[in-house]
Design a protein around this motif. Structure first.
Motif, mmCIF file in Angstrom:
data_model
loop_
_atom_site.group_PDB
_atom_site.id
_atom_site.type_symbol
_atom_site.label_atom_id
_atom_site.label_comp_id
_atom_site.label_asym_id
_atom_site.label_seq_id
_atom_site.Cartn_x
_atom_site.Cartn_y
_atom_site.Cartn_z
ATOM 1 N N THR A 231 -5.638 -9.346 5.570
ATOM 2 C CA THR A 231 -5.248 -10.364 4.933
ATOM 3 C C THR A 231 -6.136 -11.469 4.454
ATOM 4 O O THR A 231 -7.180 -11.761 5.151
ATOM 5 C CB THR A 231 -3.985 -11.262 5.690
ATOM 6 N N GLY A 232 -5.795 -11.675 3.121
ATOM 7 C CA GLY A 232 -6.960 -12.944 2.759
ATOM 8 C C GLY A 232 -6.445 -13.226 1.079
ATOM 9 O O GLY A 232 -5.552 -12.671 0.424
ATOM 10 N N SER A 233 -7.594 -13.681 0.700
ATOM 11 C CA SER A 233 -7.306 -14.324 -0.721
ATOM 12 C C SER A 233 -8.397 -13.597 -1.575
ATOM 13 O O SER A 233 -9.705 -13.521 -1.334
ATOM 14 C CB SER A 233 -7.509 -15.649 -1.093
ATOM 15 N N TYR A 234 -8.094 -12.558 -2.597
ATOM 16 C CA TYR A 234 -8.956 -11.504 -3.294
ATOM 17 C C TYR A 234 -8.811 -11.639 -4.658
ATOM 18 O O TYR A 234 -7.567 -11.846 -5.181
ATOM 19 C CB TYR A 234 -8.955 -10.379 -2.756
ATOM 20 N N PRO A 235 -9.852 -11.133 -5.579
ATOM 21 C CA PRO A 235 -9.399 -10.756 -6.729
ATOM 22 C C PRO A 235 -8.714 -9.195 -6.761
ATOM 23 O O PRO A 235 -8.793 -8.587 -6.228
ATOM 24 C CB PRO A 235 -10.776 -10.573 -7.451
ATOM 25 N N ILE A 236 -7.616 -9.330 -7.846
ATOM 26 C CA ILE A 236 -6.898 -8.254 -7.816
ATOM 27 C C ILE A 236 -7.169 -7.636 -9.252
ATOM 28 O O ILE A 236 -6.634 -8.236 -10.215
ATOM 29 C CB ILE A 236 -5.425 -8.679 -7.407
ATOM 30 N N LEU A 237 -7.326 -6.291 -9.362
ATOM 31 C CA LEU A 237 -7.286 -5.646 -10.722
ATOM 32 C C LEU A 237 -6.125 -4.909 -10.722
ATOM 33 O O LEU A 237 -5.900 -3.823 -10.075
ATOM 34 C CB LEU A 237 -8.655 -4.858 -10.872
ATOM 35 N N LEU A 238 -5.220 -5.027 -11.782
ATOM 36 C CA LEU A 238 -4.036 -4.427 -12.212
ATOM 37 C C LEU A 238 -4.441 -3.176 -13.184
ATOM 38 O O LEU A 238 -4.900 -3.282 -14.068
ATOM 39 C CB LEU A 238 -2.991 -5.318 -12.791
ATOM 40 N N ASP A 239 -4.021 -1.924 -12.659
ATOM 41 C CA ASP A 239 -4.733 -0.661 -13.603
ATOM 42 C C ASP A 239 -3.684 -0.832 -14.716
ATOM 43 O O ASP A 239 -2.536 -1.342 -14.719
ATOM 44 C CB ASP A 239 -4.230 0.485 -12.714
ATOM 45 N N GLU A 240 -4.309 -0.143 -15.860
ATOM 46 C CA GLU A 240 -3.448 -0.072 -16.900
ATOM 47 C C GLU A 240 -2.173 0.426 -17.079
ATOM 48 O O GLU A 240 -1.358 0.258 -17.690
ATOM 49 C CB GLU A 240 -4.477 0.675 -18.131
ATOM 50 N N ARG A 241 -1.942 1.224 -15.885
ATOM 51 C CA ARG A 241 -0.864 2.013 -15.861
ATOM 52 C C ARG A 241 0.359 0.833 -15.224
ATOM 53 O O ARG A 241 1.587 1.289 -15.755
ATOM 54 C CB ARG A 241 -0.826 2.974 -14.608
ATOM 55 N N ILE A 242 -0.164 -0.078 -14.804
ATOM 56 C CA ILE A 242 1.031 -1.208 -14.284
ATOM 57 C C ILE A 242 0.864 -2.494 -14.699
ATOM 58 O O ILE A 242 1.532 -3.400 -14.510
ATOM 59 C CB ILE A 242 1.282 -1.199 -12.782
ATOM 60 N N VAL A 434 0.945 -2.709 -25.226
ATOM 61 C CA VAL A 434 -0.559 -2.522 -25.304
ATOM 62 C C VAL A 434 -1.202 -3.450 -24.439
ATOM 63 O O VAL A 434 -1.287 -4.452 -25.047
ATOM 64 C CB VAL A 434 -1.042 -2.366 -26.936
ATOM 65 N N VAL A 435 -1.144 -2.887 -23.083
ATOM 66 C CA VAL A 435 -1.801 -4.089 -22.356
ATOM 67 C C VAL A 435 -3.113 -3.517 -21.450
ATOM 68 O O VAL A 435 -2.823 -2.244 -20.830
ATOM 69 C CB VAL A 435 -0.914 -4.668 -21.217
ATOM 70 N N PRO A 436 -4.285 -3.789 -21.672
ATOM 71 C CA PRO A 436 -5.237 -3.168 -20.794
ATOM 72 C C PRO A 436 -5.319 -3.411 -19.297
ATOM 73 O O PRO A 436 -4.499 -4.431 -18.669
ATOM 74 C CB PRO A 436 -6.529 -3.735 -21.424
ATOM 75 N N SER A 437 -6.052 -2.760 -18.414
ATOM 76 C CA SER A 437 -6.057 -3.325 -17.114
ATOM 77 C C SER A 437 -6.408 -4.846 -17.064
ATOM 78 O O SER A 437 -7.146 -5.235 -17.872
ATOM 79 C CB SER A 437 -7.260 -2.627 -16.298
ATOM 80 N N LEU A 438 -5.813 -5.522 -15.887
ATOM 81 C CA LEU A 438 -5.947 -6.982 -15.879
ATOM 82 C C LEU A 438 -6.585 -7.499 -14.720
ATOM 83 O O LEU A 438 -5.942 -7.098 -13.490
ATOM 84 C CB LEU A 438 -4.794 -7.646 -16.227
ATOM 85 N N LEU A 439 -7.435 -8.130 -14.582
ATOM 86 C CA LEU A 439 -8.470 -8.567 -13.291
ATOM 87 C C LEU A 439 -7.612 -10.159 -13.166
ATOM 88 O O LEU A 439 -7.696 -10.853 -14.093
ATOM 89 C CB LEU A 439 -9.629 -8.585 -13.478
#
Length: 448
Positions: A231-242, A434-439
């Protein structure tokens, strides 16, 4: 193209007037859909449906009612109109209900340039079965895949016609083609699943069925032996699929019905920054071969390109006539409806500004964090934007994917999250979103 449907809507409007309606609009839809499922290389199920549905909305003063039926016999339609008027007379008054003025109506109604319909012959069931079987075989050929939990192919074709007593009358025709495959890898409690699919308007644009099956199998294998990070605070990369789900939350929040009810976390944000500077969210309802394209909305108003967010600033709500009147604004032609419902606001095709880095670049630069490839359920407060979703994906260490993860939860607040997104450059251009992967920086991850 829609002569028979045009006749139906004209008849419904005539019957509504004769039954005592002050004004009315009608929607008629006919269509065919075919769906094929394959299991073990053999046909598991085949479904075909054909039918006509009609809907009528009548207004008596400021009271309205909506009714629908699939029975298009003249006597049945007469009873439908009489019932609709009787219902409207006892409905509560709605001072915002009403049709568009004549000078508001669309005049450009030839949808052919939007390429919403593939004129090539409808695929026969044997072709659809072959597509599903090839997807299944390709998934099973991936080493480690134990079984395919579903391989299917489908086709649909529908015609739509809208008419109203204000003089508007127009229709369109559209087709859809799809292939999907889900694969299961591992055994016992260590089983993991994943999927792939493709959906297009034109058959010629479809990905190969074997590629869809192979991708589903490879994705399932990649998810084997997952762990739970701390558990913690991290950067999250959302894949283009979602990743489009995050933008969908913004679109829902700026929907006029939410704003009019005062139940949106974005209700006070118009004219303020909601995305990072330099990012825009553009709606283009006239994009060819896109599933949500349309020249006119369900109330007959002409659609147009617009910036929902421009250079990070929220500029507009999504409005139909009723919500616009309630908010003291003008409709921006976003009414959508089914045969059994009155119009409500809905967006068409949207595209988020893409970045100048690939997904691999963002993974390399994020150091330690999480790549999310699937969501499981959600708890999102529409009033505050508080956000919590179950997720699965891959753990990133030193800028590299190290192992799969599942059974975790990510949490944050949408207002803050959207201001901290960094887009990649991998969005698929044929989608209506039309949305790319999002960090997204600084989200809370609940793991071990």
């Amino acid at each position: 193209m829609t002569k028979s449907l045009s006749d139906l809507t004209s008849l419904l409007l005539d019957l509504a007037r004769k039954s005592g309606a002050d004004s009315a609009d009608a929607l008629a839809v006919d269509g065919t859909s075919v769906h094929i499922d394959v299991r073990g290389g053999a046909l598991e199920s085949a479904e075909r449906s054909e039918g006509v549905d009609v809907g009528l909305r009548v207004l008596v003063g400021q009271r309205q009612a909506c009714v629908s039926t699939s029975d298009t016999r003249p006597d049945a339609l007469r009873e439908l109109a009489e019932r609709a008027v009787a219902m409207a007379r006892v409905a509560p008054e709605d001072r915002y209900a009403g049709l568009a003025d004549v000078d508001q109506l669309a005049t450009d109604i030839d949808n052919s340039r939007l390429e919403l319909f593939d004129p090539t012959p409808e695929p026969d069931p044997a072709m659809l079965q072959d597509d599903a079987a090839r997807a299944e075989a390709a998934a099973l050929a991936v080493s480690g895949v134990e079984q395919v939990i579903g391989a299917s192919a489908g086709y649909s074709h529908r015609r739509v016609h809208i008419a109203a007593t204000n003089g508007f009358a127009a229709g369109y025709e559209r087709s859809d083609r799809g292939i999907s495959c889900g694969a299961l890898a591992g055994t016992g409690s260590g089983m993991e699943r994943d999927y792939d699919h493709d959906s297009r308007i034109f058959q010629s644009d479809m990905r190969d069925a074997a590629d869809i099956g192979r991708t589903a199998g490879e994705r399932a294998i990649e998810r084997l032996n997952p762990r739970r990070p701390k558990t913690g605070s991290y950067p999250i990369l959302l894949d283009e699929r979602i990743s489009s789900s995050l933008i969908t939350h913004l679109l829902q929040a700026v929907n006029g019905s939410m704003i009019a009810r005062g139940s949106s976390w974005a209700r006070g944000l118009k004219g303020t920054q909601v995305l990072p500077e330099g990012l825009s969210l553009i709606e283009d309802p006239h994009r060819p071969r896109a599933s949500a394209s349309r020249l006119f909305d369900a109330e007959g108003l002409p659609t147009a390109r617009r910036a929902i967010v421009e250079n990070g600033i929220l500029t507009d709500w999504t409005l139909d006539l009723a919500t616009a009147r309630q908010l003291g604004l003008a409709s921006n032609a976003h009414a959508a409806r089914g045969t059994s419902s009155s119009p409500s606001p809905s967006v068409t095709n949207v595209a988020l500004t893409q970045g100048d880095k690939s997904r691999a670049d963002l993974i390399r630069d994020m150091g330690t964090g999480l790549l999310v490839t699937s969501f499981i359920g959600s708890t999102i407060n529409p009033n505050t934007g508080d956000y919590s979703r179950g997720a699965a994906g891959f753990w990133i260490e030193n800028g590299e994917i190290t192992y799969p993860v599942n059974e975790i939860t990510i949490a944050g607040n949408l207002i803050d999250m959207l201001k901290r997104i960094t887009p990649a450059n991998d969005a698929r251009q044929h989608l209506s979103r039309v949305v790319p992967s999002l960090l997204v920086e600084g989200l809370t991850l609940a793991g071990d």
